[in-house]
Design an enzyme around this catalytic site. Structure first.
Site, short mmCIF file in Angstrom:
data_model
loop_
_atom_site.label_atom_id
_atom_site.label_comp_id
_atom_site.label_asym_id
_atom_site.label_seq_id
_atom_site.Cartn_x
_atom_site.Cartn_y
_atom_site.Cartn_z
N HIS A 288 0.85 -1.19 0.19
CA HIS A 288 0.10 -0.22 0.04
C HIS A 288 0.88 0.80 0.27
O HIS A 288 1.81 1.40 0.79
CB HIS A 288 -0.81 -0.06 1.32
CG HIS A 288 -2.26 1.05 1.15
ND1 HIS A 288 -1.96 2.04 1.30
CD2 HIS A 288 -3.42 1.01 1.94
CE1 HIS A 288 -2.89 3.27 1.17
NE2 HIS A 288 -3.58 2.28 0.83
N HIS A 331 -0.27 3.41 11.39
CA HIS A 331 0.92 3.84 11.61
C HIS A 331 0.78 5.67 12.72
O HIS A 331 -0.60 5.63 13.12
CB HIS A 331 0.73 4.73 10.19
CG HIS A 331 -0.10 5.72 9.82
ND1 HIS A 331 0.89 6.56 9.05
CD2 HIS A 331 -1.47 6.02 9.39
CE1 HIS A 331 -0.48 7.99 8.86
NE2 HIS A 331 -1.56 7.06 9.26
N GLU A 337 -3.92 14.78 10.82
CA GLU A 337 -4.55 14.58 9.44
C GLU A 337 -6.43 14.85 10.31
O GLU A 337 -6.88 14.35 11.06
CB GLU A 337 -4.28 13.22 9.82
CG GLU A 337 -3.17 12.30 8.84
CD GLU A 337 -2.76 11.39 9.33
OE1 GLU A 337 -4.19 10.45 8.88
OE2 GLU A 337 -2.01 10.38 8.94
N HIS A 361 -6.61 13.01 13.62
CA HIS A 361 -5.46 12.28 14.12
C HIS A 361 -4.00 13.23 14.24
O HIS A 361 -3.62 13.20 13.36
CB HIS A 361 -5.02 10.82 13.31
CG HIS A 361 -6.35 10.12 13.34
ND1 HIS A 361 -7.48 9.52 12.46
CD2 HIS A 361 -7.15 9.88 14.14
CE1 HIS A 361 -8.01 8.90 12.85
NE2 HIS A 361 -8.11 9.04 13.79
N HIS A 367 -2.86 5.14 14.87
CA HIS A 367 -4.38 5.53 14.03
C HIS A 367 -3.86 3.83 13.19
O HIS A 367 -3.46 4.00 13.40
CB HIS A 367 -5.21 6.70 13.68
CG HIS A 367 -3.93 7.56 12.71
ND1 HIS A 367 -3.27 8.63 13.03
CD2 HIS A 367 -4.85 7.34 11.44
CE1 HIS A 367 -2.42 8.81 11.82
NE2 HIS A 367 -3.38 8.20 11.14
#
Ligand SMILES: [Fe+2]
Length: 437
Positions: A288, A331, A337, A361, A367
């Site tokens: 990803h 991460h 964010e 976050h 999270h």
């Protein structure tokens, strides 16, 4: 009449609402056509390098000095600016909210702007603010401009009609628009009600991210950005102008509509963009990539690769990665964010993150997928799967985002958000496979 737009990002546009209104061959003729006043609106210092130098020439019925006057203090109590720290007692944490409720009393776009976070410092033109707007009333004979930054608006429910000095945009959910710093505008609500998100960028303007090895195409393509053609009102009568300036609000009374620009040319202009025209690039074999692969617009900070703000979306796309955990990984991030959901479901959260909701976050707080999402993704049959009917977005900034009291005390704040990770089990049992019972 349908609204008309000109394609391109950062182009040097020219447009006139009456034939011959735009002077040719010079900016400031002794007498401009139709007796208009010529005026320059600067979006960068005069001496900015060519690549970032932005200005437009406006040809208008009255000069802007006539659309100004003696200012008096006014208030928009829910619209806050950085630095704005410590007006609440909510402890540090990962946070998520259900949608901000629609107002129960008549509320314009301006009155309905509720700040969720602020970051940086509006006085030194660094950082940003994340807002939600809820509105059910048109701005009538009322106009606004924001000296503190450009405004990126992300409708979530209901269209907005944004009439600016340079032209009119209609913006629907799954579209965005950007209104430059200092540009006068008015917002009406074609659907009667509207809710959405807004990012106020105190710093350097949003631009398109470099694509690096991706090459010359994909992600947000310049031709899909639309700037409105010139449109004007020749309307006398008292109206109100509200100004945001270094976090304070001021108002004055005008004698005529300030949306009186009949022709303009230049590269400092509002624009809109249809998020469904974003051409995503992602994993086509395994793993990803970082979410930066979904950056639509980036506002540079001056430090390379370190954005004041990235505007990132998570659109419809195919998931095809082999032998991979397909949702976003767990991460911790030095950036902060703020996320919102325009429609559908976000792929890292099975439940609890609903359209109109939001999450925060902040810098270095962990999270990732909720327990249900982790279980499903860890056991999924990895056939190609299309994520459909979904559009999430993120305002990501290099600065910590400080919560406002409004957001900290909002009824829709979810007490139980952290519980989404509680069922995550210890899988380690000393065997290579781990324990997947
Ligand atoms: Fe994240």
């Amino acid at each position: 009449m349908p609204l008309a737009y000109m394609p391109g990002f950062g182009n040097d546009f020219e447009t006139e609402a009456l034939p011959g209104a735009l002077p040719q061959g010079q900016n400031s003729p002794q007498r401009a056509p139709y007796g208009l006043y010529a005026e320059q609106l600067s979006g960068s210092p005069f001496t900015a390098p060519r690549g970032t130098n932005e200005r437009s020439w406006l040809y208008r019925i009255r000069p802007s000095v006539k659309h100004s006057g003696r200012y008096a203090a006014t208030a928009l109590p829910d619209w806050k600016s950085a630095p704005h720290i410590g007006e609440h007692n909510l402890p540090l944490g990962q946070l998520r909210w259900d949608p901000v409720p629609m107002p129960s009393t008549p509320t314009t776009f301006l009155e309905g702007m509720r700040t969720v976070t602020t970051a940086g410092d509006v006085h030194t033109q660094v950082g940003m603010a994340s807002h939600v707007y809820v509105a059910n009333k048109d701005m009538e004979d009322e106009f606004f401009f924001n000296s503190d930054g450009e405004l990126l608006i992300v409708p979530q429910e209901g269209r907005i009609e944004v009439a600016t000095e340079l032209g009119i945009m209609e913006v629907s959910p799954k579209e965005i628009c950007v209104i430059p710093r200092g540009m006068i505008f008015r917002v009406r609500l074609p659907d009667g009600v509207a809710r959405g998100y807004a990012c106020e960028n105190y710093g350097a303007k949003f631009t398109l991210p470099d694509r690096g090895p991706i090459g010359a195409n994909c992600l947000a393509n310049p031709r899909d950005f639309k700037t409105p053609v010139a449109a004007f009102e020749d309307k006398d009568g008292r109206c109100r102008l509200v100004v945001k300036w270094c976090g304070e609000f001021h108002e004055t009374t005008l004698e005529a509509s300030p949306l009186d620009v009949i022709a303009w040319h230049g590269n400092y202009a509002p624009y809109k963009y249809d998020l469904t025209t974003f051409s995503p690039v992602g994993a086509i074999l395994f793993d990803h990539p970082d979410p930066s692969i979904f950056t639509v617009l980036t506002a540079p900070s001056g430090e390379e690769g370190t954005a004041n703000i990235d505007f990132v979306i998570f659109p419809e796309r195919w998931m095809v990665a082999e032998h991979s955990f397909r949702p976003p990984w767990y991460h911790r991030n030095i950036m902060s964010e703020f996320m919102g959901l325009i429609c559908g479901q976000y792929d890292a959260k099975e439940e609890g993150f609903v359209p109109g909701g939001m999450s925060l976050h902040n810098m270095m707080l962990p999270h990732g997928p909720d327990a249900t999402g982790f279980e499903k993704a860890s056991r999924a049959d990895l056939k190609p799967v299309k994520l459909t009917d979904t559009m999430a977005f993120m305002f990501e900034t290099r600065f910590p985002q400080h919560l406002t009291r409004f957001a900290a005390e909002l009824d829709t704040l979810q007490d139980s958000y952290l519980d989404c990770w509680t069922p995550l089990k210890k899988r380690f049992d000393g065997t290579l496979e781990g324990n997947w019972d």
